[in-house]
Enzyme design. Structure first.
Site: not given
Length: 568
Positions: A2, A104-105, A382
């Site tokens: 996030c 976040n995580g 990529d």
């Protein structure tokens, strides 16, 4: 994965709403599932969150209500829980004081902690989000934490906050970085004991400052690019197990909450491969430089394995792989071309939940320039190949556009295992590389051959990309200062064959040996050798290959002293 953002402005009459909105827009690449902002205005909290992009969640009437000089922002990519708007962040609990969290995580023991919250702490957990667990454990610890008042040091409340963060870190396992906002008291930034997820800290002089009364504004963010965009100066990364507390009066308190022997620094290397923007700097490492190195090492591997290759053109799969593709094309001596045009109004396919949604979105997201493919042997670059869904569709698009042969190379090694620290790779069966070699993978994807980055080369690409903001990128920082970093490789196999006899690796070892010899000479004489300019020792900034860097001797001396300490 996030994006998180926190701001505290010294001017109590200033509003952070527009800055939080702008910062979240810059971090939008880290999650498109939901967005949220909470602000604090003189003891009153204002919250707006919902599913969707930042530009869709916040309309003018929402922004007018988000008043206050301190706040948190969040963009969500769901890795734990569901996609319900109830799990959009920031999350809030009213007791004590009113506490909000942006996280976040991923917590690996979230289920166990949920039971503790419900049955031992008697706190209600309303969602399946591990962020709510992180919030409740901190809030409960804040209530019951024991405070020791020490004369001349932080006040009781600050000590209580440090004690609460310490308890959180001892109880919560996994990879996480986050911020707490305690209403009317403090803004706190923290990072897990291994530093797996990124968070940086910045500041600027407040516009309210006057002669003899300097005031500072502060910011926390997932990536330095948000700090740059908002006009703040990057101070540093939050360290593993560290909490930084900024009280409402602008005082900054920092502390490592766990002893050093319990904190092995191991940041997630996939941040450099895919998640982060190329203009970000994480843990002193330039994301852009690391991706250039990835492309360089891929090219050398291709030359080593296919010395008589028939590649005509190098084409990136936009956007993240562009940097690696440019360098790979340069090393291979083949033209770099843009063969795919991206629709920028389609979200990143790897972040899209659901295999069918990803597959359907590929042709909506990309279209080919047929003249770049017709009759040519094409090397597609990529950043990574995870499930193979996107790669299969893109390879077929290249063939439909008239490509003679299609080769694929990945800047990341084969991903064969799930990541439990915040990346949406839940099962091994979803991974195209699981229990398959490169030949089998190429057959499934429909390409003529596939080359993956070696794990050791990927690790070196990041380690060799340390950045000194004043003087550009220097090799001694790469091989000395950053050598101790132990990256977290949960998604890659634990062992992968690495060439020990390639020409490139031999040259690299010779260069490092020569550098260390020069550094030792500098250390003993305290001056540069007469036959050696600073440009001989230190590479210049990219694009300025002739002029030696200015003011670099003090930096070289620092590197030499580090050599002495390591040697001693």
């Amino acid at each position: 994965m996030c994006g998180i953002l926190g701001l505290l402005l010294a001017d109590e009459n200033a509003y952070v709403n527009q800055m939080l909105y702008d910062g979240l827009t810059v971090l939008q690449h880290r999650g498109q599932d939901a967005a949220g902002i909470v602000t604090s205005e003189k003891g009153r909290l204002h919250l707006r969150k919902d599913n969707g992009l930042v530009k869709d969640v916040f309309q003018t009437h929402h922004m007018l209500e988000l008043r206050g000089n301190v706040g948190l922002g969040h963009v969500r990519y769901p890795t734990a829980g569901s996609s319900s708007c109830a799990e959009a962040q920031p999350l809030y609990t009213n007791f004590p004081h009113g506490v909000c969290v942006a996280h976040n995580g991923n917590l690996t023991n979230a289920e166990e902690l949920t039971d503790i919250c419900r049955h031992q702490l008697r706190r209600h957990v309303n969602t399946d989000s591990d962020s709510e667990v992180l919030l409740n454990i901190f809030a409960d610890s804040l209530i019951h934490g024991e405070t020791t008042k020490v004369d001349g040091k932080d006040d009781a409340m600050v000590e209580n906050i440090f004690a609460a963060v310490e308890k959180v870190m001892k109880m919560c396992k996994g990879g996480y970085a986050g911020m707490y906002l305690i209403n009317g008291i403090a803004l706190i930034g923290f990072r897990d004991p291994h530093g797996i997820r990124p968070i940086v800290f910045g500041s600027r002089k407040s516009p309210k400052s006057s002669n003899g009364n300097e005031m500072m504004d502060y910011v926390f963010a997932s990536e330095s690019v948000a700090i740059d965009t908002l006009g703040f100066d990057l101070v540093r990364d939050v360290e593993a197990s560290e909490a930084i507390i900024i009280t409402m009066d602008g005082k900054v308190h920092t502390r490592r909450c766990l002893p050093e022997n319990e904190c092995k620094f191991a940041p997630c290397i996939f941040e450099y491969v895919y998640f982060a923007r190329p203009d970000s700097i994480m843990d002193g490492i330039s994301v852009y430089e690391s991706r250039l190195k990835m492309g360089e090492k891929l090219a050398y591997q291709i030359v080593e394995r296919y010395p008589d290759h028939d590649i005509d053109v190098v084409i990136p799969i936009p956007d993240t792989s562009r940097t690696s593709a440019v360098q790979a094309a340069y090393i291979l001596g083949r033209p770099y071309r843009e063969g795919f045009i991206k629709n920028r109004y389609i979200a990143r396919t790897f972040i899209m939940p659901g295999q069918e949604t990803r597959k359907k979105s590929v042709r909506l997201k990309l279209n080919t320039i047929k003249s770049e493919f017709a009759g040519r042997n094409v090397l597609l670059v990529d950043d990574s190949v995870v499930r193979g869904t996107t790669a299969t569709e893109i390879i077929q698009m290249a063939r439909d556009a008239g490509a003679n042969k299609v080769y694929l190379t990945s800047a990341a090694p084969p991903i064969r295992y799930p990541n439990i620290y915040g990346i949406d790779i839940p099962t091994r069966k979803e991974l195209v590389a699981y229990e398959r070699d490169e030949e089998q993978i190429a057959k499934i994807l429909g390409c003529d051959w596939v080359v993956y980055q070696r794990l050791g080369d990927l690790e070196d690409s990041v380690r060799e990309s340390g950045e000194c903001p004043e003087h550009g990128t220097y090799r001694f920082i790469n091989y000395i200062n950053v050598r101790c970093i132990d990256f977290r490789f949960r998604i890659f196999p634990h062992s992968h064959p690495t060439s020990t006899n390639s020409i490139y690796l031999q040259i690299t070892k010779q260069v490092v040996s020569a550098e260390l010899t020069l550094l030792e000479k500098i250390l003993t004489t305290n001056t540069l050798p007469s036959s050696t300019t600073s440009a001989t020792i230190l590479p210049r900034k990219r694009g300025d290959e002739k002029a030696p860097p200015t003011g670099c001797l003090p930096v070289v001396m620092m590197g030499a002293k580090i050599c002495q300490m390591i040697k001693g």
